[in-house]
Write an enzyme that holds these catalytic residues in place. Structure first.
Site, PDB file in Angstrom:
ATOM      1  N   ASP A   1       7.319 -14.737   0.949  1.00 23.70           N
ATOM      2  CA  ASP A   1       7.049 -14.093  -0.348  1.00 23.70           C
ATOM      3  C   ASP A   1       5.846 -14.637  -1.102  1.00 23.70           C
ATOM      4  O   ASP A   1       5.602 -14.226  -2.244  1.00 23.70           O
ATOM      5  CB  ASP A   1       8.299 -14.172  -1.222  1.00 23.70           C
TER       6      ASP A   1
ATOM      7  N   ASP B   1      10.520  -5.565   3.012  1.00 21.88           N
ATOM      8  CA  ASP B   1       9.821  -6.086   1.828  1.00 21.88           C
ATOM      9  C   ASP B   1       8.483  -6.751   2.193  1.00 21.88           C
ATOM     10  O   ASP B   1       7.554  -6.810   1.392  1.00 21.88           O
ATOM     11  CB  ASP B   1      10.670  -7.139   1.112  1.00 21.88           C
TER      12      ASP B   1
HETATM   13  N1  GLY Z   1      12.167  -8.948  -1.860  1.00 21.91           N
HETATM   14  C1  GLY Z   1      13.507  -9.142  -2.263  1.00 21.91           C
HETATM   15  C2  GLY Z   1      14.058  -7.999  -3.008  1.00 21.91           C
HETATM   16  O1  GLY Z   1      13.454  -6.960  -3.113  1.00 21.91           O
HETATM   17  O2  GLY Z   1      15.142  -8.149  -3.530  1.00 21.91           O
END
Ligand code: GLY
Length: 431
Positions: free
Chosen positions: A119, A183
């Site tokens: 992330d 994601d």
């Molecule tokens: N990237 C984690 C979420 O969207 O909860």
């Protein structure tokens, strides 16, 4: 005679002006953007009062007692609050917001070397990425390139993918050694940036490989998405497909679909490869044409929650959730993405633009928009973080999954959508 001419010309000019004013063809905003940014500033002032300038704690949501829920710098959401401050500054041009944005962005400087999850793209591009875009400070460019290098340490060249999380066990007990979640398509924007500013295609090639591999394994024939795919890092074979935050392995988690729409739209922007545009469009079509998408275009947290043919990955209590909760963040992300997607499709783009407008209207309505000083001083209501996390939480972990809560990143993508919409109304490019 002369006098008469002057009078006639004057009359003609006035009538023409009136005519032009009455048929002003510049498109009209469906929401009051100015009012919404004034509200964003008010709410964010409230948030700042509850935060400590020197602590490395960033606002995420609220706890079940209504108090602010904060997270540290290593949480995947830490970049959104600085991003919100940059968006408010971008709109208002008030230097006090720039000062706050700089302060909160600089707290994330150590993250440039962070490699423990994927992330870093969200964390650094929403904070430093906006900081660089708005201020042009060259030092930020170097921090972003270091961040891209950190993300690339998670790339498995033989498999062609960037590993999202480290090892974890699925709820069903499967070993996930190399889990990749949809994601991750958002994190690759940082890699495209790094290639642009360094002239080195290394980063971009990794991003493209990841995007292609994701098409192969993470998307179904109808362009819905699996939340998670586990890979063999040597052969690149997908050894398992399932969910972590969605309803069932074969269901479509709304925010996952939203990340995919946004991710493939940006990948097309950066590569101009028509395959990515086609995927972005078909993923968007799945979302906006889905029979379970409510009239107001704010999706349920999962498109298939409670439906026959989908076995929940956890105990889904229909007494607690007689109707699946909505996830306003999935709408905010999709709305921002659709505005950009619409610009790549000529006449065909209209339906995506119009859906984005409808989403903006819904999000701005009292059903989803908080009252001043309420909602933990966030803007949007009715967000779902992780319903499975909440459903499986122990009694002493209230509010773990942030179900039906506010959320910093729903506000981030809402503000981004407002800024993009404003630019389009002014006849400018979306970014
Ligand atoms: N990237 C984690 C979420 O969207 O909860």
């Amino acid at each position: 005679m002369k006098k008469k001419n002057v009078f006639a010309r004057g009359l003609f000019f006035s009538v023409s002006c009136l005519f032009l004013l009455s048929c002003n063809t510049s498109p009209k905003s469906v929401v009051d953007i100015n009012k919404q940014f004034a509200f964003a500033a008010q709410q964010t002032e409230g948030l700042l009062k509850n935060l400590c300038d020197t602590a490395l704690q960033f606002p995420l949501s609220i706890n079940s007692d209504g108090n602010l829920k904060t997270v540290g710098i290593y949480n995947w959401t830490s970049g959104f609050f600085p991003g919100n401050l940059w968006y408010i500054y971008e709109y208002t041009q008030d230097p006090k917001w720039k000062e706050e944005a700089l302060k909160w962005t600089h707290k994330l400087e150590p993250i440039q070397y962070f490699t423990r999850h994927h992330d870093i793209g969200f964390m650094m591009y929403c904070s430093y990425g906006n900081a660089y875009r708005i201020t042009g400070n060259e030092a930020y460019k170097d921090i972003l390139v270091n961040s891209a290098k950190s993300l690339c340490t998670r790339y498995y060249p033989d498999a062609g993918i960037i590993r999202s999380w480290n090892y974890r066990k699925s709820r069903k007990g499967y070993d996930w050694h190399c889990p990749v979640i949809i994601d991750n398509m958002m994190n690759i924007e940082l890699l495209f940036f790094a290639s642009k500013v360094t002239g080195d295609d290394y980063y971009k090639n990794i991003a493209i490989s990841h995007a292609k591999k994701t098409i192969q394994n993470q998307l179904r024939d109808d362009f819905s998405s699996y939340h998670l795919v586990n890979y063999d890092t040597i052969t690149g074979i997908a050894t398992g497909k399932g969910t972590w935050q969605g309803y069932a392995d074969n269901s479509t988690w709304s925010r996952g679909q939203a990340w995919g729409i946004y991710g493939y739209t940006l990948t097309y922007r950066e590569t101009k490869d028509p395959e990515f545009l086609d995927v972005a469009r078909k993923m968007a079509d799945f979302f906006i044409n889905h029979p379970n998408l409510p009239e107001d275009k704010i999706p349920y947290w999962d498109f298939n929650a409670g439906e026959e043919g989908y076995v929940p990955d956890f105990v889904y209590d229909t007494n607690i959730y007689p109707v699946p909760p909505r996830d306003v963040s999935a709408a905010a992300v999709t709305c921002s993405a659709l505005l950009e997607l619409s610009t790549f499709l000529g006449e065909d783009g209209k339906k995506y633009y119009q859906t984005a407008e409808k989403m903006l209207q819904s999000m701005t309505s009292p059903t989803y928009m908080a009252n001043k000083g309420e909602n933990g001083n966030f803007m949007l209501k009715h967000f779902v973080g992780s319903l499975p996390a909440q459903a499986t939480a122990k009694r002493n972990e209230p509010g773990k999954g942030e179900v039906d809560n506010p959320c910093v990143y729903a506000d981030y993508y809402y503000m981004e959508a407002l800024l993009r919409y404003k630019r389009l109304l002014e006849g400018k490019t979306v970014i």
